[in-house]
Design an enzyme around this catalytic site. Sequence first.
Site, PDB file in Angstrom:
ATOM      1  N   TRP A  54      31.525  43.237  40.608  1.00 45.03           N
ATOM      2  CA  TRP A  54      32.270  41.616  40.271  1.00 45.03           C
ATOM      3  C   TRP A  54      32.430  40.677  41.512  1.00 45.03           C
ATOM      4  CZ3 TRP A  54      37.894  40.696  39.716  1.00 45.03           C
ATOM      5  CH2 TRP A  54      38.680  41.219  40.515  1.00 45.03           C
ATOM      6  N   ASP A  55      32.284  41.164  42.682  1.00 39.73           N
ATOM      7  CA  ASP A  55      32.677  40.343  43.791  1.00 39.73           C
ATOM      8  C   ASP A  55      31.466  38.843  43.811  1.00 39.73           C
ATOM      9  OD1 ASP A  55      33.294  42.930  44.352  1.00 39.73           O
ATOM     10  OD2 ASP A  55      33.134  42.583  46.560  1.00 39.73           O
ATOM     11  N   GLU A  92      43.111  48.982  41.939  1.00 42.28           N
ATOM     12  CA  GLU A  92      42.300  50.438  41.659  1.00 42.28           C
ATOM     13  C   GLU A  92      43.335  51.511  41.925  1.00 42.28           C
ATOM     14  OE1 GLU A  92      37.828  49.191  42.336  1.00 42.28           O
ATOM     15  OE2 GLU A  92      38.766  49.664  44.208  1.00 42.28           O
ATOM     16  N   LYS A 113      46.830  47.805  45.328  1.00 38.62           N
ATOM     17  CA  LYS A 113      45.892  47.655  46.368  1.00 38.62           C
ATOM     18  C   LYS A 113      45.688  46.294  46.346  1.00 38.62           C
ATOM     19  CE  LYS A 113      41.045  48.455  47.151  1.00 38.62           C
ATOM     20  NZ  LYS A 113      39.836  49.365  46.590  1.00 38.62           N
ATOM     21  N   GLN A 114      45.385  45.440  45.540  1.00 36.60           N
ATOM     22  CA  GLN A 114      44.833  43.958  45.720  1.00 36.60           C
ATOM     23  C   GLN A 114      45.483  43.243  44.603  1.00 36.60           C
ATOM     24  OE1 GLN A 114      40.736  45.480  45.097  1.00 36.60           O
ATOM     25  NE2 GLN A 114      40.557  43.594  44.152  1.00 36.60           N
TER      26      GLN A 114
END
Length: 730
Positions: free
Chosen positions: A325-326, A467, A575-576
């Site tokens: 998806w980046d 994640e 995580k993000q």
Amino acid sequence: MNWVIQENKFCEEQISRMGNRMLCGNGYLGIRGTQEEYRKEQMPAINLAGIYDQVGSGWREPLNAPNVLYTYIAVDGKKYALPETEPLKHRMELDFRHGIFSRETSFRTDRGIVTVRSERFACKDEVHRIAMRYSVTADFHAEIELYTGIDGDVWDIHGPHYDTLVSCEEQGVIRMQGVTHEKGDTVDVLETVAADFPCEQHLVTGEKEILRRIAFVTEIGRSYCIEKTAVVFTSKDRDWDLQRAHGTLREAKAAGYDALKEMHCRKWEEKWAVSEVEIDGDEEAMKSLNYSIYHLLSIAPTHAANMSIPARGLSGQTYKGAVFWDTEMFMLDFFLFTDPDVARSLMKYRVDTLGGAMEKAVFYGYEGAFYAWESQEGGFDACSDYNVTDVFTGRPQRTYFKDKQYHISAAVVYGIMRYTQITGDQSLLQEGGLKTVIECANFYYSLLLKRAVGDCYEIWDVIGPDEYHERVNNNAYTNRMAKFVFQSAAELLKNPEWKARIEQEYPVDELVRRFEDAAAHIYLPKPDKDGIIEQFDGYSHLEDASIDEVRGRLLHEKEYWGGAYGVAAETKVIKQADVVTMLNLFPEEYEPEILKKNWEYYEPRTEHGSSLSSCMYAMLACKCNMPRKAYPFFMNSASADLKDGGREWAGLVYIGGTHPAAAGGAYMTAIEGFGGVSAQDGTVRTAAVLPEGWNRMKFHICCRNIRYAVEIGRQGTNIMEEGNVHSDAL
């Protein structure tokens, strides 16, 4: 601005990072910034786009071509080469204005000092071609043997991928062909060498190499130079064959290295004319940002009509060379604003791999299109059910990236709709994009659940962008992106033109009713009394431990933080950016104070274990009029491949490489965050929030086939129309 990055010492521990940092590429291939004499233990690679192989039960990954740059010297019969020989001096540098890598290394021999110098590039004007100049100088009469040719014993993570290697020499051209294990694909590498001095030449062959031995005795202080031109092509290249390769080599050799370099640099200047960003008042930021842009330009598939960009670009086989998806969420905007043809290629790749996405949905019992989390050719999902290795047992650890990261299909729809909106080009929808949007909406509709006593739709058992927390219910980001897909599909299907195109294949009126109902009733968590949006059901009840506390619980430095037994799994440490990413995409749906409160709540709880994270915090900070807080996150993204540090391991799995998503995020932060640029209905607008010290920004953007020069300063903004974009697609 200085367009050169340099390393003035040799450090064996930095070989991997330097290989990434000084990468040269042209979209077809990427050449790691390693020394010519390196063998596979030092991870040299000419990484190829779009061709893969699998050996046994190992991960399927992209191919590294036989190393056509392999070169080393022997002096008085003794080999001198890094890393086994300690250098007297060593310097290497990358001119990232023009994608040219160079090195200079001096060795002390028994009779004096010998210096080798080299310069090379992956040709930007002819992407199958590589050029190198290599020279030797000595301060004594040295007996030199220069070996140069093709090394077929390449670095692989899950190889070896060539079952057979066949080499030959014909009329001064050395050729090696590798045949892959899985499908019998071929990779051909050819090279020719010109020497500017009298010498003896002999062919030296081994099991996996074919080399030229060039012998000569030096005059004191004279430089002895060879020029090498190489061509790489594969069985995937339908317009390339051996005859064309030989013709290209002949033309290149006749032109000479300097002429090839001039053409290469001219092509780079064309790219920078529309891509460079000038920042008055902060040279470090300007250099870091343009270095990030360099990496995006180096991996842009300008040679293809339907090719995407892997998560680690062309820096090697990490992440299996797969598309994540980046691309849609972090890289696409750069190409939309600078090279719409490349943006179209990225999204056409998704449209053309719809079949693979629909097969995946059927496998998991869903309808529609469930796109691959790690997409290779044809939409094949290279993601394993066991993506992490337990550092204590050495056993594979079950992960759910492949089967529970549902938000990938929404990223595809987001990319298609954003391409259509900014370019105004409807052809992507006509050539399968409309069907792709519909099938992604069908996929999300098949995920919906409704409680017996409830009145809203929910999506359970997912992994969001964060994640570290697996198999959660009602992830805010996933649900909001599903709503976006429903809204996009319904909007397109209500358009008479699109309805007429598709009504023979789909029950259009029923789909519109279904998707509008789903969009209206899907559950989206609302801000609580403190203004915080819960990331997923139950998140608020997790342990509110600090990042340092959680890090202190690690028993091994390479231990994975997520999964069933990860140190972060039962805590609020993420995580993000997750909720923050959602707010960044849909800020108009919330009051400004809600945006700010969630930024302030989630940032201290975000470990930023992904290079994708910082830019989302930077962009939301800009939307909250907090450029001072946005700036360090912007610099984290812009310098992701310049600075030391960064995670290179997930458990025992090597994940090092370049970070093109961070590069794209740095561009988005600069242009859309600090610059406040938006393109709505063909109109370019700005709402700048420049950081302290930035006096002015200058850049170009494309919108609806028009190129604009934009200058943003403390006193205002000037947007000037420059002319039409020369685009095949538009």
